[in-house]
Write a protein that holds these residues in place. Structure first.
Motif, PDB file in Angstrom:
ATOM      1  N   CYS A  47    -131.797 -80.196   3.034  1.00 30.36           N
ATOM      2  CA  CYS A  47    -131.211 -81.364   1.972  1.00 30.36           C
ATOM      3  C   CYS A  47    -132.418 -79.900   0.648  1.00 30.36           C
ATOM      4  O   CYS A  47    -132.504 -79.732  -0.476  1.00 30.36           O
ATOM      5  CB  CYS A  47    -131.478 -82.637   1.758  1.00 30.36           C
ATOM      6  N   VAL A  48    -133.640 -80.654   1.407  1.00 34.08           N
ATOM      7  CA  VAL A  48    -134.638 -80.077   0.576  1.00 34.08           C
ATOM      8  C   VAL A  48    -135.037 -78.884   0.465  1.00 34.08           C
ATOM      9  O   VAL A  48    -135.361 -77.752  -0.684  1.00 34.08           O
ATOM     10  CB  VAL A  48    -136.289 -80.099   1.575  1.00 34.08           C
ATOM     11  N   SER A  49    -134.640 -77.754   1.499  1.00 34.26           N
ATOM     12  CA  SER A  49    -134.590 -76.096   1.566  1.00 34.26           C
ATOM     13  C   SER A  49    -133.189 -76.322   0.341  1.00 34.26           C
ATOM     14  O   SER A  49    -132.909 -74.851  -0.179  1.00 34.26           O
ATOM     15  CB  SER A  49    -134.309 -76.007   3.040  1.00 34.26           C
ATOM     16  N   GLU A  50    -132.126 -76.646   0.353  1.00 34.38           N
ATOM     17  CA  GLU A  50    -131.025 -76.312  -0.697  1.00 34.38           C
ATOM     18  C   GLU A  50    -131.535 -76.748  -1.877  1.00 34.38           C
ATOM     19  O   GLU A  50    -131.159 -75.821  -3.033  1.00 34.38           O
ATOM     20  CB  GLU A  50    -129.708 -77.030  -0.197  1.00 34.38           C
ATOM     21  N   GLU A  55    -132.822 -74.004  -6.778  1.00 40.08           N
ATOM     22  CA  GLU A  55    -134.502 -74.013  -7.615  1.00 40.08           C
ATOM     23  C   GLU A  55    -134.892 -72.006  -7.993  1.00 40.08           C
ATOM     24  O   GLU A  55    -135.141 -71.797  -9.023  1.00 40.08           O
ATOM     25  CB  GLU A  55    -136.016 -74.733  -7.474  1.00 40.08           C
ATOM     26  N   MET A  56    -134.874 -71.385  -6.790  1.00 44.58           N
ATOM     27  CA  MET A  56    -135.367 -70.183  -6.748  1.00 44.58           C
ATOM     28  C   MET A  56    -134.657 -69.680  -7.860  1.00 44.58           C
ATOM     29  O   MET A  56    -134.440 -68.523  -8.596  1.00 44.58           O
ATOM     30  CB  MET A  56    -135.235 -69.615  -5.122  1.00 44.58           C
TER      31      MET A  56
END
Length: 76
Positions: A47-50, A55-56
Motif C-alpha cells: 500500500c505504501v509503495s502504491e 504521488e510520483m
C-alpha cells in the motif's frame, strides 16, 4: 497523454534500493512476526509503495504542466 509519456519513460527510471537503515529496522522486525503478521506487513508495504507511485505520477504530471505553462508564458 501525460500518463502515456510517464508510462513510457517509467522503464528508464532507476529505482532506489532499500537503505541500510530500512534493512536494519525491517529485517529484525519481520523476523519477530508470525506468518499471518508477515502477510499483513507485506500488504502494508505494498500500500505504501502504491501510494508513493501515485504521488510520483501526480508530481510528474504537475511538473509537466508547470513546464508547459512556463514555456507558454515565455512565448507571450
Amino acid at each position: 497523454m501525460i500518463d502515456a509519456m510517464y508510462n513510457y519513460r517509467q522503464g528508464e527510471i532507476h529505482s532506489a534500493e532499500f537503505s541500510d537503515e530500512f534493512n536494519q529496522l525491517c529485517i529484525p522486525f519481520e523476523d519477530s512476526l508470525s506468518e499471518e503478521q508477515i502477510d499483513v506487513f507485506h500488504q502494508i508495504l505494498d500500500c505504501v509503495s502504491e501510494t508513493a507511485t501515485d504521488e510520483m505520477r501526480a508530481a510528474y504530471k504537475a511538473g509537466f504542466k508547470d513546464g508547459a505553462s512556463l514555456m507558454r508564458e515565455i512565448q507571450e
